[in-house]
Design an enzyme around this catalytic site. Structure first.
Site, PDB file in Angstrom:
ATOM      1  N   TYR A 108     -19.982  99.295 -54.112  1.00 43.21           N
ATOM      2  CA  TYR A 108     -19.922  99.159 -52.646  1.00 43.21           C
ATOM      3  C   TYR A 108     -20.888  98.082 -52.165  1.00 43.21           C
ATOM      4  O   TYR A 108     -20.530  97.224 -51.352  1.00 43.21           O
ATOM      5  CB  TYR A 108     -20.261 100.502 -52.002  1.00 43.21           C
ATOM      6  N   GLU A 130     -20.492 105.765 -40.285  1.00 48.56           N
ATOM      7  CA  GLU A 130     -21.920 105.540 -40.011  1.00 48.56           C
ATOM      8  C   GLU A 130     -22.479 106.674 -39.165  1.00 48.56           C
ATOM      9  O   GLU A 130     -23.612 107.120 -39.361  1.00 48.56           O
ATOM     10  CB  GLU A 130     -22.130 104.199 -39.302  1.00 48.56           C
ATOM     11  N   TRP A 138     -26.347 107.475 -46.974  1.00 45.30           N
ATOM     12  CA  TRP A 138     -25.040 106.832 -47.114  1.00 45.30           C
ATOM     13  C   TRP A 138     -24.404 107.219 -48.443  1.00 45.30           C
ATOM     14  O   TRP A 138     -23.175 107.301 -48.543  1.00 45.30           O
ATOM     15  CB  TRP A 138     -25.170 105.319 -46.999  1.00 45.30           C
TER      16      TRP A 138
END
Length: 300
Positions: A108, A130, A138
């Site tokens: 990612y 988010e 995350w």
């Protein structure tokens, strides 16, 4: 090291006893090959001089900057950036996060984070994810991204806006422990914010359409968010991860404007994280393969 710095070369025992590479040409008249400074330059030239490397299609070919970089003979900024360098070189983020990253997270950061993301639906998805990571990490949300896509109709804006209270209650239902890794975070406020924010996006689009604003190439919501960086990516020049801010003036203004329109889970830090991940700002440290690739891609 800088070419002017003395290299720790075992063949340099004293300033005037430099022994050149066996394949190097003999010094011509007027050169000072006996000095340490000249010897240093020669070592660097040997590192980047064209050599012959066998290939499948020809007997020999010249060594490219990519070959030199892969062999560790020259620094990245001199070798330049290319796609296969990104795949081969360890990312700066591996060191920044102490190597505690899954392969999915590394991919990612290498392939998505800091790359320009355009379109109403992709940006809406990222805004929702988010918001989902608020108070979490995350890594947690990334591992559940496919579960979020299944739960929220692949973040189709109209479908999310049409969700009912029954849909939300269904997503809040407990699941067996064995299935928890493959489900979304069951937080009522975050789940309802997807439905609510989708309706806010549709209201923004409707407002612009009624005002006679032609649909932009990537959509009205896309143009609205990208307007906070002037419509094009901002390539920052941070020397290291520690210099990166958690918010900036643009993210503060974006957060204020979105909140005024009724959006939820859109604080300045969440907005800046969105800007980083979607390439509105490119925060890879300067000189890394990712930063060089971005500079090459943007023509800077």
């Amino acid at each position: 090291p800088h070419p002017r710095h003395r290299l720790p070369c075992p063949s340099i025992s004293a300033p005037r006893t430099f022994r050149p590479h066996p394949d190097a040409a003999m010094p011509t008249r007027g050169t000072r090959a006996s000095s340490a400074r000249s010897g240093t330059k020669r070592v660097l030239k040997e590192a980047i001089r064209p050599t012959r490397i066998p290939s499948a299609t020809s007997k020999a070919r010249k060594r490219t900057p990519a070959d030199v970089f892969a062999a560790g003979s020259i620094s990245l900024d001199r070798a330049g950036a290319s796609a296969h360098m990104l795949a081969a070189a360890p990312g700066w983020y591996e060191g920044a996060f102490g190597g505690r990253m899954s392969d999915e997270y590394k991919a990612y950061m290498r392939d998505e984070w800091g790359r320009e993301k355009r379109g109403d639906q992709p940006l809406f998805e990222k805004l929702c994810l988010e918001g989902a990571q608020a108070g979490l990490s995350w890594a947690t949300i990334l591992a559940k991204r496919e579960a979020y896509r299944r739960a929220f109709y692949n973040f189709d804006i109209a479908a999310c806006a049409a969700m009912t209270d029954a849909d939300i209650e269904r997503l809040l239902q407990p699941v067996a422990d064995a299935l928890k890794e493959d489900t979304i975070v069951r937080h009522r406020g975050k789940i309802t914010s997807v439905q609510h924010n989708a309706r806010c996006v549709l209201a923004l689009i409707k407002e612009r359409e009624e005002a006679g604003v032609p649909r932009p190439q990537h959509g009205h919501f896309d143009e609205y968010l990208w307007s906070y960086v002037g419509g094009s990516p901002k390539l920052n020049r941070w020397a290291s991860f520690s210099q990166m801010p958690s918010e900036d003036a643009a993210s503060i203004e974006m957060a204020k404007a979105l909140k005024k329109r009724g959006f939820k889970f859109v604080g300045a830090k969440i907005c800046y994280s969105l800007m980083q991940s979607c390439g509105l700002v490119i925060d890879h440290p300067i000189g890394t393969p990712e930063w060089n690739a971005a500079a090459l891609r943007l023509g800077k």
